[in-house]
Design a protein around this motif. Structure first.
Motif, PDB file in Angstrom:
ATOM      1  N   ILE A  49       0.841  -1.202   0.000  1.00 10.33           N
ATOM      2  CA  ILE A  49       0.000   0.000   0.000  1.00 10.33           C
ATOM      3  C   ILE A  49       0.873   1.247   0.000  1.00 10.33           C
ATOM      4  O   ILE A  49       0.553   2.231  -0.675  1.00 10.33           O
ATOM      5  N   ASP A  52       1.808   1.874  -3.404  1.00  6.73           N
ATOM      6  CA  ASP A  52       0.656   2.420  -4.120  1.00  6.73           C
ATOM      7  C   ASP A  52       0.458   3.901  -3.819  1.00  6.73           C
ATOM      8  O   ASP A  52       0.081   4.677  -4.698  1.00  6.73           O
ATOM      9  N   VAL A  53       0.714   4.273  -2.570  1.00 10.49           N
ATOM     10  CA  VAL A  53       0.587   5.681  -2.175  1.00 10.49           C
ATOM     11  C   VAL A  53       1.517   6.547  -3.012  1.00 10.49           C
ATOM     12  O   VAL A  53       1.115   7.573  -3.566  1.00 10.49           O
ATOM     13  N   LYS A  56       0.356   6.985  -6.528  1.00 12.87           N
ATOM     14  CA  LYS A  56      -0.722   7.995  -6.596  1.00 12.87           C
ATOM     15  C   LYS A  56      -0.169   9.406  -6.416  1.00 12.87           C
ATOM     16  O   LYS A  56      -0.613  10.334  -7.085  1.00 12.87           O
ATOM     17  N   ILE A  77      -3.561  10.908   1.270  1.00 12.67           N
ATOM     18  CA  ILE A  77      -3.524   9.849   0.250  1.00 12.67           C
ATOM     19  C   ILE A  77      -3.233   8.509   0.926  1.00 12.67           C
ATOM     20  O   ILE A  77      -3.883   7.491   0.625  1.00 12.67           O
ATOM     21  N   ASN A  80      -6.372   7.346   2.710  1.00 13.01           N
ATOM     22  CA  ASN A  80      -7.395   6.871   1.767  1.00 13.01           C
ATOM     23  C   ASN A  80      -7.031   5.514   1.165  1.00 13.01           C
ATOM     24  O   ASN A  80      -7.890   4.641   1.012  1.00 13.01           O
ATOM     25  N   GLU A  81      -5.781   5.328   0.828  1.00 14.39           N
ATOM     26  CA  GLU A  81      -5.347   4.037   0.269  1.00 14.39           C
ATOM     27  C   GLU A  81      -5.491   2.929   1.299  1.00 14.39           C
ATOM     28  O   GLU A  81      -5.925   1.821   0.965  1.00 14.39           O
ATOM     29  N   ASN A  84      -9.210   2.157   1.752  1.00 14.58           N
ATOM     30  CA  ASN A  84      -9.702   1.380   0.606  1.00 14.58           C
ATOM     31  C   ASN A  84      -9.255  -0.073   0.702  1.00 14.58           C
ATOM     32  O   ASN A  84     -10.016  -0.988   0.371  1.00 14.58           O
TER      33      ASN A  84
END
Length: 180
Positions: A49, A52-53, A56, A77, A80-81, A84
């Motif tokens: 994650i 992924d952050v 983004k 961010i 939120n990641e 999710n």
């Protein structure tokens, strides 16, 4: 990193200097990983994650408007990641505050924790809305203020207070029913 450097770095990155992004990653990777770990208990998932952050952040850096600090934007961010991810893996999201103190505000009667009640608390927290679970964790485990939680989650401080109150009441009710 001060705001002048942030501006320069962001301008360089959005201007095509992708190497400058390594500066952001090296300065914020530990912070992002720690934030994600507070929400996602599995370290491997938290590492994924975190990556992924930063993807983004890189993809959306041109939309950063300097209305907040860069760290706050990245923190949001990350939050939120992680949220999710918890929605995708709802059964893996269990966060029990160590210092969680449930009191009935009408009587100030404390609930005594037995092993059975703690198991009930764990089960009930799993069944909570992930946001409510996170709010409890941010407030009790991470000791964030209502205002900080509001900034992180995008809720108003009043909404944070109401959700915390309702969630505590709901858990108290379930624990009292289990105790009787």
């Amino acid at each position: 990193m001060n705001s002048i450097n942030e501006n320069d770095i962001i301008e360089r990155i959005t201007g095509g200097d992708t190497e400058a992004f390594s500066y952001i990653v090296s300065n914020y990777k530990d912070m992002v990983f720690n934030i994600v770990c507070k929400i996602i208990p599995d370290c491997q998932d938290a590492e994924d994650i975190t990556q992924d952050v930063f993807v983004k952040v890189f993809q959306n850096l041109d939309s950063f408007k300097f209305k907040s600090k860069l760290t706050t934007w990245i923190y949001t961010i990350a939050y939120n990641e992680a949220i999710n991810a918890t929605r995708r893996k709802a059964n893996d999201f269990i966060a029990i505050p160590d210092n969680f103190d449930i009191k009935d505000n009408d009587t100030d009667e404390e609930v005594t924790y037995s092993d059975e009640l703690l198991e009930t608390l764990k089960k009930e927290m799993v069944n909570l809305d992930p946001l409510d679970n996170l709010l409890l964790t941010l407030y009790y485990n991470m000791e964030n203020s209502v205002e900080e939680i509001a900034e992180i989650t995008g809720l108003t401080p009043a909404n944070v207070k109401v959700r915390l109150f309702r969630t505590r009441k709901k858990l108290l009710h379930k624990l009292k029913n289990k105790a009787h």
